[in-house]
Write an enzyme that holds these catalytic residues in place. Sequence first.
Site, PDB file in Angstrom:
ATOM      1  N   GLU A   1       0.833  -1.206   0.000  1.00 54.58           N
ATOM      2  CA  GLU A   1       0.000   0.000   0.000  1.00 54.58           C
ATOM      3  C   GLU A   1       0.866   1.254   0.000  1.00 54.58           C
ATOM      4  O   GLU A   1       1.806   1.373   0.792  1.00 54.58           O
ATOM      5  CB  GLU A   1      -0.924   0.061   1.217  1.00 54.58           C
ATOM      6  CG  GLU A   1      -1.751   1.346   1.218  1.00 54.58           C
ATOM      7  CD  GLU A   1      -2.518   1.621   2.504  1.00 54.58           C
ATOM      8  OE1 GLU A   1      -3.223   2.650   2.546  1.00 54.58           O
ATOM      9  OE2 GLU A   1      -2.405   0.822   3.449  1.00 54.58           O
TER      10      GLU A   1
ATOM     11  N   ASP B   1       9.527   6.054  14.783  1.00 50.71           N
ATOM     12  CA  ASP B   1       9.360   7.483  14.529  1.00 50.71           C
ATOM     13  C   ASP B   1       9.756   8.234  15.803  1.00 50.71           C
ATOM     14  O   ASP B   1       9.196   7.982  16.868  1.00 50.71           O
ATOM     15  CB  ASP B   1       7.904   7.777  14.160  1.00 50.71           C
ATOM     16  CG  ASP B   1       7.658   9.252  13.884  1.00 50.71           C
ATOM     17  OD1 ASP B   1       8.641  10.009  13.746  1.00 50.71           O
ATOM     18  OD2 ASP B   1       6.476   9.656  13.824  1.00 50.71           O
TER      19      ASP B   1
ATOM     20  N   ASP C   1      10.150  12.107  17.175  1.00 47.31           N
ATOM     21  CA  ASP C   1       9.770  13.473  16.831  1.00 47.31           C
ATOM     22  C   ASP C   1      10.263  14.441  17.902  1.00 47.31           C
ATOM     23  O   ASP C   1      10.134  14.168  19.098  1.00 47.31           O
ATOM     24  CB  ASP C   1       8.249  13.576  16.697  1.00 47.31           C
ATOM     25  CG  ASP C   1       7.813  14.839  15.992  1.00 47.31           C
ATOM     26  OD1 ASP C   1       7.953  15.923  16.606  1.00 47.31           O
ATOM     27  OD2 ASP C   1       7.338  14.768  14.856  1.00 47.31           O
TER      28      ASP C   1
END
Length: 572
Positions: free
Chosen positions: A211, A276, A278
Amino acid sequence: MDRILSTLVQHAFGPQHEDHAELYYRTRFFTARLTARMQYIVAQQDSHDAAASPSSTASATNAHGDDTSLGLTQAEVDQLNSIRMDMWLASRKLYQSWGCLSYDLTLCNGESGKIGGTKPSKSERAAMAKWEKRLSTPFVTSKRLALADAEEIRNLRMEMDDDRMQVDDGIDEISPMTLGHYYQHLFPHALYYKWLNYNGKLATTEFTHREFSFTIKDGIYLRYQSFKDSEEFQRELSRLSPSKIDIGAIFTAPPKHAKSLQPGVFKPVSKELVFDIDMTDYDEIRTCCQGGDICAKCWRFMTVAMHVVDRALREDFGFTKIMWAYSGRRGVHCWVCDERARKLDDAGRKAVAGYLSLIRGGAEQGKKVNLTQRSAQHPHIVRSLEIVEEYFEDVLLVDQEILLTRDRWTKVLNALPDEELRKTMDAQWSKRPDRSSVDKWSELIDAVDKRAAKKGSKFGLGTFERDLMLQMTYPRLDENVTTHVNHLLKSPFCIHPKTGRVCTPIAADQFDSFDPFTVPTLAQLLREVNEASSQSGSAAKSTSMAPYIGVFEDFVSTVLPTPVNSQPSLDF
């Protein structure tokens, strides 16, 4: 038709109100580009025809089937499609403003929207339908263009543009046009396909069942995109020019068929193990910036995070196929591509994320790292503490000055398990607040050691220094990104819409030297391509993207299967 064209350009390029000077400029920019390209093509054909002999002309006629059309080169196709996409998106906005139920103009109620203050006439609707039909068909290499159409465009009498890529107007704006140039000339399509296909040239389900999601103009979000091969992916990327690309899981069937499949049939089966990190998760600690802003001082939190997580993944889990990437603004992403990692289910990913997560508690909680005597001896904690100790003074005490003012040192003192000591240190520093954070930290640790010697470790004073250093410096992971197989993550080499910077790979030996402020922007790259347009060779290799392409190429070489003839021999 002029009225419709002006409205389309306004929808595509803005402004939306009465700034006629800007609209005029944008309109001229669009038509000048389109006119210049067509004039250039016609001029080339005219020159060729003038120089051709009757026999050669006949040969050309036979080759093409007729002598009233000419072919488009790939360069012309790329430029025309970038303009076509802008206008294609604008036409859909115009349809919606007319209250259309579909793109078939016969289903418009004709009451909801107006062009230039006047309801569209029947002839304008017919012209718009014809325009839509032209826009819905991409230009392709060698497509025949009628000379009569080219002659009509030539007669528009717009000034000629040169044959170089236009980047002087609107370059700082991230638009389908500028993104189209990037995806056509700079995006590393071949390497990207090799990475996600994991098996050389022939397409596998690793790619065809993958995807992708695209965010295109005006924030339109397209999920469950999938492609049969590299050529289709490259073609759609150039056509849609997405401002963001997200990579998702590999499913049991091509995601583009998801809506036609029975419930329970369409399921995610694998994906890279991703992380991830941040910078906003460090806002309660960093003092130099907040929110989406970063600087060289606080970027060092990312440096520490990459060192800690990378070593844990390699030394504790045995993973070797790891790629780090700059998010384009304020963080980093990690892609673990070993087959073992890609096959992990949600429970396995949650276990890995839990192993690497150390800080617990919200912004109001004072102490967020609570290690037992046994857990503190774990090799991962010992190794992480060694890394943290190397950076703590420079990052937290010198760069961030976490003890410089009362509101800052209060956050540190709140982690102390001894209320009396908290009050003592607060009063002492309040008398001499101008002392450096390095000096105050030294005083604090001396005071804690003395207090611990009297009261014993049951108050947690004996481990205060270790736990606080980890709390202030240890990586802060977004666990939700890691724990779900079907969670999407921003792709390397897309353009961050806020900064215009490329999401570039980061080599494992460059964690300390990587500087996010030297990462090239879209505007910078297009200027560099323009300046190097007369040179031969890959466009990307002639720009400041070259070193990042090199890092990506080195990484991709690690994920491809080893050729049979290069396997180690078992002969003795």
